[in-house]
Design a protein around this motif. Structure first.
Motif, PDB file in Angstrom:
ATOM      1  N   UNK A 213       0.856  -1.175   0.000  1.00 25.96           N
ATOM      2  CA  UNK A 213       0.000   0.000   0.000  1.00 25.96           C
ATOM      3  C   UNK A 213       0.893   1.227   0.000  1.00 25.96           C
ATOM      4  N   UNK A 214       0.694   2.085  -0.979  1.00 24.35           N
ATOM      5  CA  UNK A 214       1.473   3.303  -1.146  1.00 24.35           C
ATOM      6  C   UNK A 214       0.626   4.465  -0.623  1.00 24.35           C
ATOM      7  N   UNK A 215       1.056   5.056   0.490  1.00 26.79           N
ATOM      8  CA  UNK A 215       0.294   6.128   1.145  1.00 26.79           C
ATOM      9  C   UNK A 215       0.745   7.516   0.705  1.00 26.79           C
ATOM     10  N   UNK A 216       1.542   7.593  -0.365  1.00 33.63           N
ATOM     11  CA  UNK A 216       1.949   8.888  -0.879  1.00 33.63           C
ATOM     12  C   UNK A 216       2.873   9.612   0.076  1.00 33.63           C
ATOM     13  N   UNK A 217       2.730  10.939   0.114  1.00 32.22           N
ATOM     14  CA  UNK A 217       3.563  11.755   0.992  1.00 32.22           C
ATOM     15  C   UNK A 217       2.720  12.848   1.606  1.00 32.22           C
ATOM     16  N   UNK A 218       3.310  14.022   1.737  1.00 29.38           N
ATOM     17  CA  UNK A 218       2.545  15.166   2.206  1.00 29.38           C
ATOM     18  C   UNK A 218       2.806  15.590   3.633  1.00 29.38           C
TER      19      UNK A 218
END
Length: 399
Positions: A213-218
């Motif tokens: 699962x890739x939760x991105x960044x931010x």
């Protein structure tokens, strides 16, 4: 960190003229250490967002320690290939990849499909090249930060994910990863919690069993705030996010690894912009310091963010409302407006902090050409990694 930068900048200005960016490895290493606080029973992999701070020595250092890099454009993709990243170290994200990825028959790369059109165009190539495929979801937690009533152009909503999964299954293409990315400067881990739960519901309804699962960044960083904020926002609560990540096996049992693609959190604090005061004008409403670099050429984010800064030498005179301007013929070219010491003089240096996220990608050539970039490696060795753009290059691009 101010003392750290003070010594490095003094060393740099003794060798090179301003304006320049000074980028260093140590703050990136510090950020990686901070992110270890997210550790769960599942491994966590941190991809470097190439677009955020495309500095060649940084990319090479990241490669040498064995980490992967996330790219969202053809030029970024070509750069990481040139720098020797292995295919499974390259994660291709972004929109409209069908417009350029067909030109590159590279086997084994990781690709997150962003739309049904991408799949229609690239599915045969994905199969032939044995790409490692993921799908990017568009969750309800994604919205336009300027107009929150609107969503974003990224990823696929639930019914599109269902159609994408069906199409890929018909071609016997395994879907290894599921991906979402919310936005920059997320203030609360609760946004991730909601997005993870929504992504889990999409996986369940679509019968997807992703390994990753890739939760991105931010993640936000200290030293930056909006003009509406009187002080730095509260530090992002990594421990609260860790508790949310601990529940992922319950939400999506197939997941064996968690991914993040932070760019700002890793690189924002790793660079400063150094400019020099070259003229001063005093007006009733403000004192104006005119510098050889500023917003228009180097720090576009100063239009909506206030960053920490300091001067060399330190000045301690009475305070006066002061505007720090760049060299371009635009009133827009304002880096800082604040109460500053009235004895700042021509020849003093202004050090604009947190210049390592999106400053170089948004740099302009407005009348002056690109600035120098210095790099300080993990041993403290400083070098000129990009020369200031010459007139011949600035004007020579025209036929």
């Amino acid at each position: 960190m101010r003392a750290y930068w003070m010594e490095l900048v003094k060393q740099a200005v003794s060798k090179w003229d301003t304006p320049f960016y000074l980028s260093t490895w140590q703050p990136i290493q510090n950020a990686l250490e901070e992110l270890k606080g997210l550790a769960t029973d599942l491994p966590i992999r941190h991809w470097l967002s190439f677009k955020t701070h495309p500095v060649a020595p940084l990319i090479r250092m990241w490669r040498d320690i064995g980490y992967g890099v996330e790219v969202v454009s053809e030029y970024e993709f070509l750069a990481v290939l040139k720098e020797g990243f292995k295919p499974d170290q390259i994660l291709v994200n972004g929109v409209a990849k069908q417009n350029w990825l067909p030109r590159h028959k590279i086997a084994g790369i990781r690709v997150h499909f962003d739309s049904l059109s991408e799949i229609d165009t690239l599915i045969a190539q994905a199969k032939a090249c044995k790409w490692r495929i993921g799908l990017r979801c568009n969750t309800s937690e994604e919205y336009d930060p300027d107009e929150p009533a609107f969503g974003t152009q990224f990823g696929m909503i639930r019914d599109e994910v269902e159609r994408a999964a069906e199409t890929l299954r018909k071609k016997a293409i395994n879907i290894e990863s599921i991906h979402f990315h919310l936005r920059s400067n997320i203030s609360s881990p609760t946004s991730y919690e909601k997005a993870i739960k929504e992504t889990a519901r999409i996986c369940k309804s679509t019968n997807l069993n992703p390994t990753y699962i890739d939760c991105g960044g931010g993640f936000p960083v200290s030293g930056e705030r909006s003009y509406e904020q009187k002080q730095d926002p509260p530090q992002f609560d990594l421990n609260a996010l860790r508790k949310i990540l601990l529940d992922i096996p319950n939400q999506i049992p197939s997941v064996c690894e968690i991914w993040f693609e932070n760019g700002r959190y890793l690189t924002a604090r790793s660079a400063v912009l150094v400019v020099q005061v070259i003229d001063i004008k005093s007006r009733d409403e403000s004192r104006y310091l005119i510098c050889d670099g500023g917003r228009t050429n180097h720090a576009l984010v100063s239009d909506w963010e206030i960053h920490d800064f300091f001067t060399i030498p330190r000045r301690n005179g009475p305070l006066k409302l002061t505007t720090i301007c760049g060299p371009t013929c635009m009133a827009f070219d304002r880096l800082v407006r604040a109460d500053l010491s009235c004895d700042i003089a021509i020849g003093d240096y202004i050090i604009w902090m947190n210049a390592g996220a999106y400053h170089i990608p948004w740099e302009t050539r407005f009348s002056h050409g690109f600035a120098k970039v210095m790099w300080c490696d993990d041993n403290g060795n400083m070098s000129l990694t990009r020369k200031m753009e010459s007139f011949a290059k600035w004007w020579g691009c025209w036929e």
